[in-house]
Design a protein around this motif. Structure first.
Motif, PDB file in Angstrom:
ATOM      1  N   VAL A   1       0.845  -1.211   0.000  1.00 38.49           N
ATOM      2  CA  VAL A   1       0.000   0.000   0.000  1.00 38.49           C
ATOM      3  C   VAL A   1       0.876   1.256   0.000  1.00 38.49           C
ATOM      4  O   VAL A   1       0.583   2.241  -0.694  1.00 38.49           O
ATOM      5  N   LYS A   2       1.997   1.181   0.737  1.00 39.26           N
ATOM      6  CA  LYS A   2       2.916   2.315   0.793  1.00 39.26           C
ATOM      7  C   LYS A   2       3.519   2.575  -0.599  1.00 39.26           C
ATOM      8  O   LYS A   2       3.556   3.705  -1.089  1.00 39.26           O
ATOM      9  N   GLU A   3       3.955   1.488  -1.256  1.00 37.77           N
ATOM     10  CA  GLU A   3       4.513   1.598  -2.601  1.00 37.77           C
ATOM     11  C   GLU A   3       3.468   2.117  -3.577  1.00 37.77           C
ATOM     12  O   GLU A   3       3.758   2.946  -4.459  1.00 37.77           O
ATOM     13  N   LEU A   4       2.250   1.631  -3.374  1.00 39.91           N
ATOM     14  CA  LEU A   4       1.157   2.075  -4.228  1.00 39.91           C
ATOM     15  C   LEU A   4       0.956   3.582  -4.081  1.00 39.91           C
ATOM     16  O   LEU A   4       0.789   4.317  -5.072  1.00 39.91           O
ATOM     17  N   GLY A   5       1.033   4.030  -2.814  1.00 32.39           N
ATOM     18  CA  GLY A   5       0.904   5.472  -2.544  1.00 32.39           C
ATOM     19  C   GLY A   5       1.988   6.247  -3.268  1.00 32.39           C
ATOM     20  O   GLY A   5       1.725   7.310  -3.863  1.00 32.39           O
TER      21      GLY A   5
ATOM     22  N   PRO B   1      -8.460   9.560  -1.272  1.00 35.12           N
ATOM     23  CA  PRO B   1      -7.382   9.350  -0.282  1.00 35.12           C
ATOM     24  C   PRO B   1      -7.450   7.947   0.327  1.00 35.12           C
ATOM     25  O   PRO B   1      -8.532   7.391   0.483  1.00 35.12           O
ATOM     26  N   ASN B   2      -6.274   7.408   0.655  1.00 33.19           N
ATOM     27  CA  ASN B   2      -6.192   6.071   1.253  1.00 33.19           C
ATOM     28  C   ASN B   2      -6.639   6.141   2.713  1.00 33.19           C
ATOM     29  O   ASN B   2      -6.053   6.867   3.507  1.00 33.19           O
TER      30      ASN B   2
ATOM     31  N   GLN C   1      -5.079  10.348   8.968  1.00 35.33           N
ATOM     32  CA  GLN C   1      -4.797  10.565  10.403  1.00 35.33           C
ATOM     33  C   GLN C   1      -3.993   9.412  11.018  1.00 35.33           C
ATOM     34  O   GLN C   1      -4.182   9.053  12.183  1.00 35.33           O
ATOM     35  N   ASN C   2      -3.137   8.811  10.225  1.00 30.17           N
ATOM     36  CA  ASN C   2      -2.281   7.726  10.704  1.00 30.17           C
ATOM     37  C   ASN C   2      -3.076   6.604  11.372  1.00 30.17           C
ATOM     38  O   ASN C   2      -2.626   5.995  12.341  1.00 30.17           O
TER      39      ASN C   2
ATOM     40  N   GLU D   1      -9.914  -0.465   3.011  1.00 28.91           N
ATOM     41  CA  GLU D   1      -8.826  -0.509   2.033  1.00 28.91           C
ATOM     42  C   GLU D   1      -9.296  -1.197   0.753  1.00 28.91           C
ATOM     43  O   GLU D   1      -8.983  -0.772  -0.351  1.00 28.91           O
ATOM     44  N   ASP D   2     -10.044  -2.273   0.952  1.00 29.66           N
ATOM     45  CA  ASP D   2     -10.578  -3.009  -0.191  1.00 29.66           C
ATOM     46  C   ASP D   2     -11.496  -2.105  -1.007  1.00 29.66           C
ATOM     47  O   ASP D   2     -11.380  -2.042  -2.247  1.00 29.66           O
ATOM     48  N   GLU D   3     -12.355  -1.396  -0.294  1.00 31.49           N
ATOM     49  CA  GLU D   3     -13.275  -0.468  -0.991  1.00 31.49           C
ATOM     50  C   GLU D   3     -12.483   0.597  -1.730  1.00 31.49           C
ATOM     51  O   GLU D   3     -12.766   0.954  -2.873  1.00 31.49           O
ATOM     52  N   TRP D   4     -11.478   1.126  -1.031  1.00 31.08           N
ATOM     53  CA  TRP D   4     -10.645   2.180  -1.632  1.00 31.08           C
ATOM     54  C   TRP D   4      -9.945   1.663  -2.891  1.00 31.08           C
ATOM     55  O   TRP D   4      -9.942   2.322  -3.931  1.00 31.08           O
TER      56      TRP D   4
END
Lengths: 143, 625
Positions: free
Chosen positions: A68-72, A85-86, A91-92, A128-131
């Motif tokens: 997910v980080k790489e995807l970002g 937005p992920n 907000q961490n 996350e899946d929805e996103w």
């Protein structure tokens, strides 16, 4: 880098992102389900298998979060697209959950850990899946 | 907020617990929190006992998870009360008997303060003190009888439990138990809950199991094997004793045939291998749920490996001095349960050797054998004396008793010197004395000397710890004894009140002289010792403790394919109140029965044939056809 090279690289990146989203969604769904199973056994059984399973899930989650980080990072290069937005980075929220989970692990508070997984982590994975789904849709139509 | 209301109900249904809660010292740390859905939750020692998001859903899930067990059981033991969410949910899902174990009064208090639990308190039995479930190691508390035993008015395991009236639940639980754990509660008090879970194993054992007792070929543990067997039988178990004493001649032959110790050892190994194989053969035929071996039992490592591989539980009672008989090191790990008559240093050694499941089990008396005996004048004359000793002439005794040869002293037993000093004191030329006569001697003697054996001290072993069988046996006869001081003696008897000890020869002589002059005091002390034996030191107490220990270690019986059906299960299926169940209850002592057992019973019976009996006869005819 020339505009043409940039364009080619961008297209390659977009293709790679599109190709990986399907797998990532599958992983998110699997992980969410698997964590929910984990919660059941953590609340009710607490046997060796429960913790082995949990360890495996956390490992998989780490890989997923790295993806997910790489995807970002990749999406950051495609800034001409306005992407949703992920939820994990807003907000961490993921970071806070992991911190709380870590503290529950340290005190061996399995009810707290189960709560965090059931009511925070699993829903976050579902989001996350929805996103990823909406991202996929957006990239298919606009990308 | 609700405490007063709850405690009012609790006072009626469980006054002891109500009192305990009211008198509780307020040292505790339960923390009532509000879950995200607004419901109360609880943390103890910083650990959450209920969900901090939705404790009600959690309780519903808990019940759902245990649904099958709940449906299949008539009694449910719940380990842990917490705030009671899961108990409330459970009550909605079963009409069965509910017993909740919760050792922490502070947790119960938190629950009673937080919720109105009046209906739950009236419905559920809460146990905090496990002694209520006869987990006391010593004492006569009966083991839990099955409803069948209660209904049939049969005394539980011998004479220890009075029969209860029909319909009287007597505070006991039913046969068909499910144990449901509230995990976070269990984690807070693991040792307490470990004992509770042992109830289920114990319940299995108490229904009666098949036990193969393996005795030695020769030696002091031989009669003990017999006492254990008959006691276990009396307790309702099906027992077979491998009486290896029939091979004692072979053992003596091996000793006579060669002076070469290596050769002798080889011969004994061959005999042991033969007898081990015989044990395996008996296991195949008898299908025991436990193999119980006494010290010196001829079971070799190979045999024990086979038993372990076949999951047949094995127990060993090492009724010997670990410092003298070092063979325990070779065998202790091969047994599933290891019982000792010494603790302290021995436990340290066992730990070092990696032995698990060991337990201190002192010797005892069989009151069936060792009891008060009315003797006729001739017997009194023959067996009686001011001072007597029954036993073998060990080194320390031979040396020590020379200091008593000016007294009216009779020595019974073998291995004594036949020199001039001793000759007139040794009875029957130093023959071995059988139990029946030993009892007469104990009863006829004014003072029985009990000096524990030692092969290297000149009198009392100053480091002696374990207590020999003679101590219990003399006491069981209601006879008076003077015994040498032993480390573990004062845990078993009240010194001075029940048993008098001597420190050295001078002290012994003084005490002999004193007690010969004070016969009433002697009788009082002897009677107190007898009472103590009956209360705590019979083989029944020991066998009960042994089986309780097995249960506490999670004993699981091996699965043998067995002929017939379990009587208890048949009665459960028939419904305990019915005509069929009532008829089957006459087979309760048998464990398992076949149709032909029932037919045999009918054929041997008297009077008119009942409806149930005629149905069995008909079934038999159908089977024949």
């Amino acid at each position: 880098m020339s505009e043409l090279t940039k364009e080619i690289k961008g297209a390659e990146l977009l293709t790679a992102i599109k190709a990986s989203i399907g797998d990532a969604r599958f992983v998110a769904q699997q992980l969410s389900g698997s964590f929910k199973d984990n919660v059941r056994s953590l609340r009710l059984e607490e046997n060796e298998d429960t913790f082995l399973h949990l360890e495996q899930n956390i490992n998989d989650l780490r890989h997923f979060m790295e993806f997910v980080k790489e995807l970002g990072n990749g999406l950051g290069c495609l800034n001409e697209l306005s992407l949703p937005p992920n939820p994990a980075s807003s907000q961490n929220s993921a970071l806070n959950i992991f911190k709380d989970m870590n503290s529950a692990f340290e005190t061996k508070d399995w009810i707290m850990l189960s709560d965090l997984i059931e009511y925070e982590l699993a829903p976050l994975l579902d989001k996350e899946d929805e996103w990823l789904g909406s991202l996929d849709e957006k990239l298919q139509t606009e990308g | 907020m609700f405490f007063e209301k709850n405690i009012t109900v609790l006072r009626k249904v469980n006054p002891g617990l109500a009192l305990a809660l009211l008198n509780r010292e307020a040292i505790s740390n339960p923390e009532i929190l509000h879950a995200k859905n607004g419901m109360p939750s609880l943390k103890v020692d910083s650990i959450a006992l209920h969900s901090l998001y939705d404790p009600v859903k959690e309780a519903e899930d808990w019940v759902k998870h245990h649904e099958q067990k709940i449906q299949d059981s008539s009694s449910i033991f719940v380990l842990g009360f917490g705030l009671g969410y899961h108990i409330v949910e459970l009550c909605k899902n079963t009409d069965g008997e509910l017993i909740v174990f919760e050792p922490r009064l502070d947790v119960l208090e938190a629950a009673l303060e937080t919720f109105c639990l009046t209906s739950i308190l009236a419905r559920v039995r809460i146990v905090t003190d496990l002694k209520q479930f006869s987990f006391v190691k010593k004492g006569n508390t009966p083991l839990t009888p099955s409803p069948l035993e209660r209904g049939a008015g049969v005394c539980n395991r011998g004479e220890l439990s009075p029969p209860l009236g029909k319909g009287d639940t007597g505070g006991f639980y039913n046969n068909n138990i499910a144990i449901l754990e509230h995990k976070p509660s269990v984690k807070l008090n693991p040792e307490y809950f470990k004992k509770v879970t042992a109830i289920k194993s114990l319940e299995k054992i108490n229904r009666g199991i098949k036990i193969l007792v393996v005795g030695p070929v020769y030696g002091g543990s031989l009669p003990i094997a017999g006492y254990c067997s008959s006691t276990l039988r009396k307790m309702g178990h099906t027992v077979e004793l491998m009486d290896n004493s029939r091979f004692s001649d072979a053992l003596f032959f091996a000793d006579e045939v060669t002076k070469d110790r290596a050769r002798y050892k080889r011969l004994v190994e061959i005999l042991t291998a033969f007898l081990s194989e015989a044990v395996i053969a008996r296991c195949e035929a008898f299908k025991p749920r436990l193999v119980f071996a006494l010290a010196q039992a001829p079971l070799n490592a190979e045999c024990l490996e086979i038993l372990r591989a076949n999951k047949i539980p094995t127990a060993f009672w090492f009724v010997e001095d670990f410092r003298v008989m070092g063979y325990w090191r070779k065998i202790a790990r091969s047994y599933d349960y290891f019982f000792t008559i010494q603790k302290g240093d021995f436990f340290e050694e066992l730990k070092k050797e990696g032995v698990k499941n060991y337990h201190y089990l002192p010797l005892a008396a069989s009151h069936d054998e060792h009891r008060e005996n009315k003797l006729n004048e001739e017997e009194k004359e023959h067996y009686g004396s001011d001072v007597s000793f029954v036993g073998a002439g060990y080194y320390n005794r031979r040396h020590f008793f020379r200091g008593l040869l000016d007294l009216d002293f009779k020595i019974w037993g073998n291995g004594w010197p036949q020199d001039q000093g001793y000759a007139k004191y040794i009875q029957r030329g130093g023959q071995r004395i059988e139990t029946e006569e030993t009892v007469k001697i104990f009863n006829a003697s004014e003072i029985n000397i009990n000096l524990h054996s030692s092969t290297y001290h000149k009198g009392i072993n100053p480091f002696g710890d374990f207590v020999n069988p003679r101590t219990f046996e003399i006491a069981s006869c209601g006879a008076f004894q003077l015994t040498d001081r032993r480390k573990e003696l004062e845990e078993l008897f009240d010194l001075g009140e029940e048993i008098v000890v001597f420190e050295d020869l001078e002290d012994l002589r003084l005490k002999i002289s004193y007690y010969l002059e004070h016969s009433e005091e002697r009788k009082t002390i002897a009677e107190k010792a007898r009472q103590r034996v009956l209360k705590e030191h019979t083989y029944e107490h020991r066998m009960r403790e042994l089986l309780e220990f097995l249960a506490a270690c999670g004993y699981e019986p091996p699965v043998w394919k067995e002929e017939g059906e379990s009587v208890h299960e048949l009665i459960d299926e028939a419904g305990s109140e019915g005509e069929l169940a009532e008829y089957l209850s006459k087979f309760a002592g048998k464990g398992r029965i076949t149709l032909s057992d029932i037919i045999k019973e009918i054929e041997n019976g008297e009077g008119d044939i009942s409806r149930t009996e005629s149905i069995f006869l008909l079934m038999n005819e159908l089977v024949k056809k």
